[in-house]
Design a protein around this motif. Structure first.
Motif, PDB file in Angstrom:
ATOM      1  N   ARG A  25      10.842  28.200 -12.179  1.00  0.00           N
ATOM      2  CA  ARG A  25      11.625  27.166 -11.448  1.00  0.00           C
ATOM      3  C   ARG A  25      11.118  25.825 -11.835  1.00  0.00           C
ATOM      4  NH1 ARG A  25       9.919  28.919  -5.283  1.00  0.00           N
ATOM      5  NH2 ARG A  25       7.800  28.752  -6.630  1.00  0.00           N
ATOM      6  N   GLU A  26      12.128  24.629 -11.514  1.00  0.00           N
ATOM      7  CA  GLU A  26      11.974  23.338 -12.105  1.00  0.00           C
ATOM      8  C   GLU A  26      10.676  22.935 -11.452  1.00  0.00           C
ATOM      9  OE1 GLU A  26      12.241  20.139 -14.185  1.00  0.00           O
ATOM     10  OE2 GLU A  26      13.248  21.831 -14.531  1.00  0.00           O
ATOM     11  N   THR A  27      10.493  23.194 -10.303  1.00  0.00           N
ATOM     12  CA  THR A  27       9.359  22.711  -9.531  1.00  0.00           C
ATOM     13  C   THR A  27       8.096  23.204 -10.314  1.00  0.00           C
ATOM     14  OG1 THR A  27      10.457  22.606  -7.386  1.00  0.00           O
ATOM     15  CG2 THR A  27       8.014  22.614  -7.234  1.00  0.00           C
ATOM     16  N   ASP A  28       7.875  24.467 -10.493  1.00  0.00           N
ATOM     17  CA  ASP A  28       6.638  25.089 -11.230  1.00  0.00           C
ATOM     18  C   ASP A  28       6.478  24.388 -12.716  1.00  0.00           C
ATOM     19  OD1 ASP A  28       5.946  26.793  -9.265  1.00  0.00           O
ATOM     20  OD2 ASP A  28       7.334  28.302  -9.900  1.00  0.00           O
ATOM     21  N   ARG A  29       7.840  24.234 -13.391  1.00  0.00           N
ATOM     22  CA  ARG A  29       7.761  23.581 -14.655  1.00  0.00           C
ATOM     23  C   ARG A  29       6.882  22.010 -14.471  1.00  0.00           C
ATOM     24  NH1 ARG A  29       9.915  25.872 -19.069  1.00  0.00           N
ATOM     25  NH2 ARG A  29      11.677  27.463 -18.330  1.00  0.00           N
ATOM     26  N   ARG A  30       7.526  21.403 -13.613  1.00  0.00           N
ATOM     27  CA  ARG A  30       6.893  20.186 -13.431  1.00  0.00           C
ATOM     28  C   ARG A  30       5.290  19.953 -13.017  1.00  0.00           C
ATOM     29  NH1 ARG A  30       8.702  15.827  -8.813  1.00  0.00           N
ATOM     30  NH2 ARG A  30       7.246  13.935  -9.683  1.00  0.00           N
ATOM     31  N   LEU A  31       5.121  21.061 -11.977  1.00  0.00           N
ATOM     32  CA  LEU A  31       3.686  21.071 -11.812  1.00  0.00           C
ATOM     33  C   LEU A  31       2.763  21.507 -12.830  1.00  0.00           C
ATOM     34  CD1 LEU A  31       2.273  22.987  -8.451  1.00  0.00           C
ATOM     35  CD2 LEU A  31       1.451  23.222 -10.621  1.00  0.00           C
ATOM     36  N   ILE A  88      -1.049  15.348  -8.229  1.00  0.00           N
ATOM     37  CA  ILE A  88       0.196  16.070  -8.395  1.00  0.00           C
ATOM     38  C   ILE A  88       0.834  16.428  -7.073  1.00  0.00           C
ATOM     39  CG2 ILE A  88       1.077  18.458  -8.813  1.00  0.00           C
ATOM     40  CD1 ILE A  88      -1.313  18.889 -10.756  1.00  0.00           C
ATOM     41  N   ALA A  89      -0.148  16.456  -5.973  1.00  0.00           N
ATOM     42  CA  ALA A  89       0.742  16.587  -4.646  1.00  0.00           C
ATOM     43  C   ALA A  89       1.373  15.350  -4.080  1.00  0.00           C
ATOM     44  CB  ALA A  89      -0.391  17.037  -3.617  1.00  0.00           C
ATOM     45  N   SER A  90       0.824  14.335  -4.450  1.00  0.00           N
ATOM     46  CA  SER A  90       1.234  12.907  -4.210  1.00  0.00           C
ATOM     47  C   SER A  90       2.482  12.652  -5.070  1.00  0.00           C
ATOM     48  CB  SER A  90       0.369  11.839  -4.696  1.00  0.00           C
ATOM     49  OG  SER A  90       0.857  10.510  -4.136  1.00  0.00           O
ATOM     50  N   GLN A  91       2.534  12.975  -6.217  1.00  0.00           N
ATOM     51  CA  GLN A  91       3.993  12.691  -7.212  1.00  0.00           C
ATOM     52  C   GLN A  91       4.875  13.688  -6.712  1.00  0.00           C
ATOM     53  OE1 GLN A  91       3.452  12.148 -11.356  1.00  0.00           O
ATOM     54  NE2 GLN A  91       1.341  11.545 -11.211  1.00  0.00           N
ATOM     55  N   THR A 109      -0.368  23.209  -0.851  1.00  0.00           N
ATOM     56  CA  THR A 109       0.879  23.714  -1.372  1.00  0.00           C
ATOM     57  C   THR A 109       0.609  24.002  -2.948  1.00  0.00           C
ATOM     58  OG1 THR A 109       2.157  23.137   0.528  1.00  0.00           O
ATOM     59  CG2 THR A 109       3.374  23.916  -1.532  1.00  0.00           C
ATOM     60  N   VAL A 110       0.235  22.648  -3.242  1.00  0.00           N
ATOM     61  CA  VAL A 110       0.069  22.845  -5.024  1.00  0.00           C
ATOM     62  C   VAL A 110      -0.912  23.883  -5.500  1.00  0.00           C
ATOM     63  CG1 VAL A 110      -1.045  21.112  -6.811  1.00  0.00           C
ATOM     64  CG2 VAL A 110       0.501  20.288  -5.097  1.00  0.00           C
ATOM     65  N   GLN A 111      -2.061  23.841  -4.472  1.00  0.00           N
ATOM     66  CA  GLN A 111      -2.876  24.998  -5.001  1.00  0.00           C
ATOM     67  C   GLN A 111      -2.403  26.555  -4.920  1.00  0.00           C
ATOM     68  OE1 GLN A 111      -6.237  23.819  -2.468  1.00  0.00           O
ATOM     69  NE2 GLN A 111      -7.083  22.430  -4.031  1.00  0.00           N
ATOM     70  N   ARG A 112      -1.594  26.525  -4.011  1.00  0.00           N
ATOM     71  CA  ARG A 112      -0.904  27.757  -3.858  1.00  0.00           C
ATOM     72  C   ARG A 112      -0.031  28.105  -4.938  1.00  0.00           C
ATOM     73  NH1 ARG A 112       0.395  27.416   0.958  1.00  0.00           N
ATOM     74  NH2 ARG A 112       2.443  26.722   0.882  1.00  0.00           N
ATOM     75  N   HIS A 113       0.783  27.358  -5.480  1.00  0.00           N
ATOM     76  CA  HIS A 113       1.633  27.299  -6.501  1.00  0.00           C
ATOM     77  C   HIS A 113       0.924  27.448  -7.722  1.00  0.00           C
ATOM     78  CE1 HIS A 113       5.878  26.233  -5.499  1.00  0.00           C
ATOM     79  NE2 HIS A 113       5.370  25.327  -4.496  1.00  0.00           N
ATOM     80  N   ILE A 114      -0.166  26.899  -8.075  1.00  0.00           N
ATOM     81  CA  ILE A 114      -1.056  27.149  -9.314  1.00  0.00           C
ATOM     82  C   ILE A 114      -1.598  28.670  -9.247  1.00  0.00           C
ATOM     83  CG2 ILE A 114      -3.203  26.577 -10.408  1.00  0.00           C
ATOM     84  CD1 ILE A 114      -2.708  23.493  -9.473  1.00  0.00           C
TER      85      ILE A 114
END
Length: 333
Positions: free
Chosen positions: A274-280, A293-296, A303-308
């Motif tokens: 997903r685009e969100t994962d690519r950006r992350l 990353i969470a701020s941007q 949530t960021v850590q869960r995605h990672i």
């Protein structure tokens, strides 16, 4: 029966008599056992010294037995501890002995195995004796064990032995290979795939390995297969390091609920992100902290850590550095 507690046969007999009769004198013990008075007196004195008997106020001198749980169990425990210490000492001496022998005799390091049946037997023994981990290089065209015949793996997995198995891509062209991998992964095997493997290899607990020396099997030499049994040595350490290097670059194999296996074609990008994962991922690889990353991205840090963590699971990575490598290799960026 009480030799393990340090009693002789005569001492055990007298101790049992004391328990059965409550109290007894040396004369009474002698009459019931056939010992002389002096012998009976000596045995009773020995039991008293060991804490298994004590004297009473009756005259002539009488002895009574100490409770078995108080008198014997501590002795048994001390003997068990001493036995454990002795066993550990023997193990240490054995390792020293083997180390000396290995330096003087190459036969202690490498044993040659000839024939498919002998190879199968050694592979079974290798897995039966494994306690922690098995590492495997599985090439196409079996030498000794056709797909699905390695039942020793399931027994070892049930004991808690971890299996990490690398399959080369051509392996999945063998008949029954995919079904075998599905069953093994379902039983707990962790599997990955690479385009090609340099050799066949099985390593148990990083201390012993089997490595075929010449081609064999349906696609190899028509002669009997020949393999090497390698014990703890620099060569074994090098082969284990080779496994870890291939493992790091391999593609994890995933088994779906329907029993299909993905990752066997070693394709770098099986499911678009997903685009969100690519950006992350881009921000992560750029060295941006989770908080930034969470701020941007307008997400919480959790949530960021869960995605990672999800991306690491998909990529089969155990570290963020491995995730970055797999992301580039799979074309996720």
């Amino acid at each position: 029966m009480l030799e393990a507690a340090g009693l002789t046969a005569v001492e055990e007999t007298v101790y049992r008599l004391l328990i059965a009769t409550s109290t007894a004198s040396a004369d009474e013990i002698a009459a019931q056992t056939g010992l002389t008075y002096v012998q009976a007196e000596g045995v009773l004195a020995a039991l008293a010294t060991m804490g298994l008997a004590s004297t009473t106020d009756r005259q002539p001198l009488h002895f009574t037995a100490s409770p078995p749980d108080v008198a014997l169990l501590p002795r048994l425990q001390r003997n068990a501890d001493a036995l454990d210490q002795a066993r550990a000492a023997v193990t240490g001496l054995l390792e020293s002995y083997r180390g000396t022998r290995r330096r003087q005799d190459a036969g202690q390091l490498i044993e040659v195995i000839t024939g498919a049946e002998a190879l199968r037997q050694h592979l079974r023994q290798l897995q039966d004796n494994a306690r922690h981990e098995m590492l495997w290089f599985c090439k196409a065209q079996y030498v000794a064990m056709p797909s699905g015949s390695n039942t020793a793996e399931y027994d070892a997995l049930a004991r808690g032995v971890r299996y990490r198995v690398l399959y080369e891509r051509a392996f999945f062209d063998d008949e029954g290979a995919v079904d075998n991998v599905v069953s093994s992964v379902g039983a707990g095997e962790v599997a990955r795939s690479v385009p090609h493997l340099p050799l066949r290899l099985a390593v148990a607990d990083r201390t012993i390995a089997i490595c075929p020396l010449v081609p064999g099997g349906p696609a190899g030499s028509p002669v009997e297969p020949t393999a090497a049994l390698l014990r703890d040595s620099s060569l074994l350490e090098a082969l284990t390091a080779l496994f870890e290097r291939y493992w790091e670059d391999a593609v994890p194999l995933h088994v779906s609920d329907s029993g299909t296996v993905s990752g066997t074609d070693d394709s770098p990008g099986t499911a678009p992100l997903r685009e969100t994962d690519r950006r992350l991922l881009s921000l992560l690889i750029a060295g941006i902290t989770d908080k930034a990353i969470a701020s941007q991205m307008g997400l919480s840090r959790r949530t960021v850590q869960r995605h990672i963590q999800h991306l690491m699971t998909v990529a089969g990575a155990t570290t963020r550095m491995q995730l970055a490598w797999q992301a580039a290799r799979r074309g996720w960026l």
